[in-house]
Structure formats: structure tokens, C-alpha cells
Design an enzyme around this catalytic site. Structure first.
Site, PDB file in Angstrom:
ATOM      1  N   ARG A  24      47.783 -46.900 -48.044  1.00 33.35           N
ATOM      2  CA  ARG A  24      46.650 -46.551 -47.185  1.00 33.35           C
ATOM      3  C   ARG A  24      45.328 -46.783 -47.914  1.00 33.35           C
ATOM      4  NH1 ARG A  24      42.167 -43.426 -47.299  1.00 33.35           N
ATOM      5  NH2 ARG A  24      43.373 -41.853 -48.418  1.00 33.35           N
ATOM      6  N   ASP A  25      45.013 -45.943 -48.855  1.00 35.74           N
ATOM      7  CA  ASP A  25      43.753 -46.071 -49.594  1.00 35.74           C
ATOM      8  C   ASP A  25      43.720 -47.378 -50.391  1.00 35.74           C
ATOM      9  OD1 ASP A  25      41.280 -45.369 -50.611  1.00 35.74           O
ATOM     10  OD2 ASP A  25      42.068 -44.045 -52.146  1.00 35.74           O
ATOM     11  N   HIS A 217      42.321 -36.679 -57.362  1.00 35.25           N
ATOM     12  CA  HIS A 217      42.285 -38.078 -56.938  1.00 35.25           C
ATOM     13  C   HIS A 217      41.162 -38.766 -57.713  1.00 35.25           C
ATOM     14  CE1 HIS A 217      42.749 -41.107 -53.478  1.00 35.25           C
ATOM     15  NE2 HIS A 217      41.755 -41.583 -54.201  1.00 35.25           N
ATOM     16  N   HIS A 219      39.244 -42.083 -59.543  1.00 37.48           N
ATOM     17  CA  HIS A 219      39.018 -43.525 -59.617  1.00 37.48           C
ATOM     18  C   HIS A 219      38.665 -43.881 -61.060  1.00 37.48           C
ATOM     19  CE1 HIS A 219      38.263 -44.511 -55.091  1.00 37.48           C
ATOM     20  NE2 HIS A 219      39.280 -43.677 -55.264  1.00 37.48           N
ATOM     21  N   CYS A 250      36.874 -47.352 -51.873  1.00 35.98           N
ATOM     22  CA  CYS A 250      36.411 -46.638 -50.693  1.00 35.98           C
ATOM     23  C   CYS A 250      35.448 -47.536 -49.942  1.00 35.98           C
ATOM     24  CB  CYS A 250      35.727 -45.323 -51.078  1.00 35.98           C
ATOM     25  SG  CYS A 250      35.048 -44.449 -49.650  1.00 35.98           S
ATOM     26  N   ASN A 259      41.603 -47.077 -57.557  1.00 39.04           N
ATOM     27  CA  ASN A 259      42.232 -45.798 -57.859  1.00 39.04           C
ATOM     28  C   ASN A 259      42.961 -45.839 -59.196  1.00 39.04           C
ATOM     29  OD1 ASN A 259      41.957 -44.210 -55.231  1.00 39.04           O
ATOM     30  ND2 ASN A 259      42.880 -46.102 -54.474  1.00 39.04           N
TER      31      ASN A 259
END
Length: 311
Positions: A24-25, A217, A219, A250, A259
Site C-alpha cells: 500500500r504505502d 513508522h 522513513h 508519501c 520507508n
């Protein structure tokens, strides 16, 4: 001889759950649309590598994130995976309706720790965005779904700069009080450092937030993602978001880079003797395969090192 050598740190958790966001991300801001069949195979390969939580897609309006416009087609192709949690993002009531129609059992809403990003990402103020989520979370809980709250810009904002710890804590508590089962603290532009992570987590604990409800989460914009993760582990965090091969960023924060790579995380965890249930070799092969589909090498250092070794 097997590397890395395991040296256990007794002060750390013995097991963590990796919340895999690559499908997804990791893919959401790819400029070229990835075929639905490739996304489904990616998720199946991630599951075969031992990942038990794989964020499948997002039920946002296709205009927002064109890459995920195929959510209705994709989810049925992976929903039969056994013993795999398949959370999806839902931005509003309509997104929740779409998810429920497909039998989704785990959803996530995405909030902001700053006014500027709330306006950029949700076109709402902070208070307005939280008010928007309340009925969504309430209905999801009434349907007995597991609800995750994503909180972006917890450690810094490209428009506002540093974000006060107390401001982040207040929004985390609001999401928990709203009914979120867990909250993921997002370092959306990758500016966090270990001391900042420790300060935020310590304050959350002091304010009565159970550490078992917190995920992280990170980065890797400034190469701090693993150091920040280690700091989180020291405070008892047992849920870590990561993306296979280091995919993603993002689309609403242009300074955000990839990420934390799941393989890089696994290498560190294996060295610490922390179990995850994930096979690093199978996962590396999956990320090499996905990189081939995207037509570029994986940014993960561990993927590059292990794939080069095998070749």
C-alpha cells in the site's frame, strides 16, 4: 556460518510484529500503474515469506491516489490468505462502506499531528479531521473491526518545522479515546532522531497511553530509521511498520523518501535475537522480484547485499 551473529539484549522485546506496508504505502505514489495481478502476487509472496500483517490497499477516492483505484478488484484476490491480517485504509464513511462490502475486518484512518499537513492531506483543520474520523471509527467498532490510527508528522513538518511532543501526545490520546485499537507514530519526512523518539514515547507512557497500543513508522530520509526503531524497542514498542525493499514515501509530502526497508529491519532484529516469524531469504527474493516489476533496483541495503551475494 550464519550471519548476522545473534547477541541478545535482555532489555528488548523478544518478539515483534512487523506491519508490512509495501503493498500500500510502498506502491501508492508509483507514477506507473502497477497491474492488479502483480499487486496480488506481491501480497501472496509477502505472506509466503511469513509476514502476518500486510496492508493491502486503500479505499480512497481514485483521484487522490490513482495507484490504488483497483481496491475492489485487488482485495478479493488476497482475502483468502490464511492467518494473515489484511488491513486497509479508509478515509471516510464512504471508504468504510466499500471496505465492509468486501468483508474487510481491519481498517485504518490517517490523521495528522499538524495543521499544515491536515490541510494538505485532508483539506481540513486538525479538529475537523478528528471530527470526520469519529463516526468512521465508531461504526467500524460497532462492526467489530480492528481500527488503527495513523498519525503523520509526529517528529517534524515541512511547513511548520519541529512538532511539540505534547501536541502529538494529545492527538494520540484523542485517537485512542475515539476507539483506535492502535496508533502508528509516523515520521513522515524522516527527520526523527533517537532522542526525540525516546522523549515522545516516555511522555506517552507518563500520560497513561499503553505502549502495547503504539506502533512506529519511520522513513529513512536521513538514515535514522533503524536507530529510531532501536530507540522505540528500548521503550517496549512491539509493532514496527516497514516496507519490503524500502519502497514508498508519501504523495502528499514531497520531501518524504522511502520507508524503513523490512529486510534492513529484519537483519537488525535477527542480530538482536528478536523473533518475527519472517524468512529473510524469501522476503529478499520477493523484493528483488518486485524491483524487477518496477524496473529499478531495491533501495534496501540488505536486499542489495544479499542478492549480490547470491549472484
Amino acid at each position: 556460518m550464519t550471519l548476522p551473529m545473534t547477541v541478545v539484549d535482555e532489555g528488548l522485546p523478544t518478539r515483534i510484529r512487523i506491519h508490512e506496508v509495501g503493498a500500500r504505502d510502498g506502491l501508492q505514489n508509483e507514477s506507473t500503474i502497477v497491474p492488479t495481478e502483480i499487486k496480488a502476487e506481491f501480497i501472496h509472496r509477502l505472506a509466503a515469506a511469513g509476514l502476518s500483517t500486510i496492508e493491502a490497499t486503500s479505499f480512497v477516492h481514485p483521484r487522490w491516489v490513482p495507484q490504488l483505484a483497483d481496491a475492489e478488484q485487488l482485495f478479493p484476490m488476497v482475502s483468502d490468505l490464511e492467518n494473515v491480517r489484511l488491513p486497509v485504509l479508509v478515509p471516510n464513511g464512504r471508504g468504510l462502506d466499500r471496505a465492509l462490502a468486501l468483508g474487510v475486518r481491519r481498517v485504518a484512518v490517517f490523521a495528522s499531528a499538524t495543521e499544515s499537513f491536515a490541510k494538505a492531506n485532508l483539506n481540513r483543520s486538525l479538529d475537523e479531521s478528528l471530527a470526520m474520523f469519529e463516526p468512521v471509527v465508531a461504526r467500524a467498532r460497532a462492526e467489530r473491526l480492528h481500527v488503527r490510527g495513523y498519525l503523520s508528522m509526529c517528529f517534524g513538518d515541512p511547513w511548520e518545522g519541529p512538532v511539540p511532543v505534547d501536541q502529538v501526545v494529545g492527538i494520540v490520546k484523542a485517537l485512542v479515546d475515539m476507539g483506535c485499537d492502535e496508533v502508528s507514530l509516523g515520521d513522515t519526512i524522516g527527520v526523527a532522531t533517537p532522542g526525540h523518539v525516546q522523549s515522545l514515547l516516555a511522555t506517552l507512557i507518563e500520560e497513561g497511553v499503553r505502549i502495547s497500543t503504539i506502533g512506529v513508522h519511520f522513513h529513512d530520509t536521513y538514515g535514522q530509521a533503524l536507530a529510531n526503531t532501536f530507540a522505540a524497542l528500548q521503550h517496549g514498542v512491539t509493532t514496527v511498520d516497514a516496507s519490503a525493499g524500502g519502497l514508498g514515501g508519501c504523495p502528499f509530502a514531497k520531501s518524504a523518501t522511502g520507508n524503513l526497508a523490512t529486510e534492513d529491519l529484519l537483519w537488525m532484529l535477527q542480530g538482536l535475537g528478536i523473533s518475527t516469524g519472517v524468512d529473510l531469504g524469501l522476503l529478499t527474493a520477493t523484493s528483488v522480484w518486485m524491483a524487477e516489476q518496477l524496473g529499478r533496483p531495491s533501495p534496501s541495503r540488505t536486499v542489495r547485499a544479499l542478492s549480490h551475494k547470491e549472484s
